[in-house]
Design an enzyme around this catalytic site. Structure first.
Site, mmCIF file in Angstrom:
data_model
loop_
_atom_site.group_PDB
_atom_site.id
_atom_site.type_symbol
_atom_site.label_atom_id
_atom_site.label_comp_id
_atom_site.label_asym_id
_atom_site.label_seq_id
_atom_site.Cartn_x
_atom_site.Cartn_y
_atom_site.Cartn_z
ATOM 1 N N LYS A 1 1.131 4.140 -2.910
ATOM 2 C CA LYS A 1 0.768 5.537 -2.646
ATOM 3 C C LYS A 1 1.943 6.470 -2.912
ATOM 4 O O LYS A 1 1.749 7.609 -3.360
ATOM 5 C CB LYS A 1 0.272 5.684 -1.209
ATOM 6 C CG LYS A 1 -1.111 5.092 -0.972
ATOM 7 C CD LYS A 1 -2.178 5.730 -1.860
ATOM 8 C CE LYS A 1 -3.588 5.312 -1.434
ATOM 9 N NZ LYS A 1 -4.631 5.873 -2.341
ATOM 10 N N TYR B 1 0.834 -1.212 0.000
ATOM 11 C CA TYR B 1 0.000 0.000 0.000
ATOM 12 C C TYR B 1 0.865 1.257 0.000
ATOM 13 O O TYR B 1 0.644 2.188 -0.782
ATOM 14 C CB TYR B 1 -0.910 -0.030 1.224
ATOM 15 C CG TYR B 1 -1.770 1.199 1.396
ATOM 16 C CD1 TYR B 1 -2.863 1.428 0.570
ATOM 17 C CD2 TYR B 1 -1.501 2.123 2.409
ATOM 18 C CE1 TYR B 1 -3.663 2.553 0.735
ATOM 19 C CE2 TYR B 1 -2.295 3.245 2.578
ATOM 20 C CZ TYR B 1 -3.369 3.456 1.743
ATOM 21 O OH TYR B 1 -4.152 4.573 1.921
#
Length: 262
Positions: free
Chosen positions: A163, A159
């Site tokens: 990002k 994640y």
């Protein structure tokens, strides 16, 4: 008046991941500023609830039930906005996520899925939206990144890496799309959503999160929505390629000189 620059009257926005939490708050905020909104997410019942909130603000809403882990589904939203409302002025790439897990309990497949969900879908809608905007009056694109894309935290390998890529994608696409389209991002810290409740449901964990944040509280979805509204409107007309960190001061210098509290 300066407050007029925060208005979106006559504008049309697309918000992904709009069924709950941060996405829902963003959609309602844009509607309060005067925009009609295309709402996209997986769960129709949640979208219908948000659409009702948009209509209560006197604006139009169109619901698109779609699996936005598929970039093609994201790209289609630009055409839907034009078909329903005849224009597109604002895109908010909010959909995203990823399975928690450190390197030892992750895999290349997990990383690739995180990139597809957080970066590829944003890229697909950005490309499709930009094509529409360039035929019209230009516009603004806002990507929802994350503080974990900058700071290192255990268990967020896929994640956080995705990002971080979305954050730099924001800068690069801003350079390519200027001057007619502005591209910026918001990087939230810990925000109290239904997903977070599952992670910090225990009081001790919540206290730990709050203690690590200089403002000593967990963020609210409206904190993020306010920043998105700023970036979507002419209030930020001289900003592009920027990332606003809505994180309670997480990235502020953390130097204790032993001075008494003010």
């Amino acid at each position: 008046m300066i407050l007029d620059r925060f208005r979106l009257d006559g504008k049309v926005a697309v918000v992904t991941g709009a069924g709950r939490g941060i996405g829902a708050a963003i959609a309602v905020a844009l509607a309060e500023a005067g925009a009609d909104v295309v709402l996209a997410a997986r769960t129709r019942s949640q979208l219908l609830s948000v659409a009702e909130e948009v209509r209560r603000r006197g604006r139009r809403a169109h619901v698109v039930e779609s699996d936005l882990s598929d970039p093609a589904a994201g790209a289609a939203l630009a055409g839907i906005a034009v078909a329903e409302f005849d224009r597109l002025d604002v895109v908010v790439n909010n959909v995203g996520g990823g399975r928690p897990g450190p390197l030892g309990r992750s895999s290349t497949d997990v990383l690739e899925r995180a990139f597809r969900f957080n970066v590829s879908t944003a890229d697909a809608l950005t490309r499709a939206g930009a094509e529409v905007m360039l035929r019209g009056d230009g516009g603004a694109i806002v990507n929802i990144s994350s503080a974990i894309g900058r700071v290192a935290g255990r268990g967020f390998l896929a994640y956080g890496t995705a990002k971080a890529a979305l954050t730099h994608y924001t800068r690069l696409s801003a350079a390519d799309l200027a001057p007619r389209i502005r591209v910026n991002a918001v990087a939230p810290g810990t925000v109290f959503t239904s997903a977070l409740r599952k992670l910090v449901g225990e009081e001790a964990m919540r206290e730990r999160v709050e203690a690590s944040t200089p403002l000593r509280r967990i963020g609210d979805p409206q904190d993020v929505a306010a920043a998105v509204l700023y970036l979507a409107t002419d209030a930020s007309a001289y900003l592009t390629g920027k990332v606003i960190e809505v994180d309670g001061g997480l990235h502020a210098p953390n130097i204790d000189l032993g001075l008494p509290d003010l």
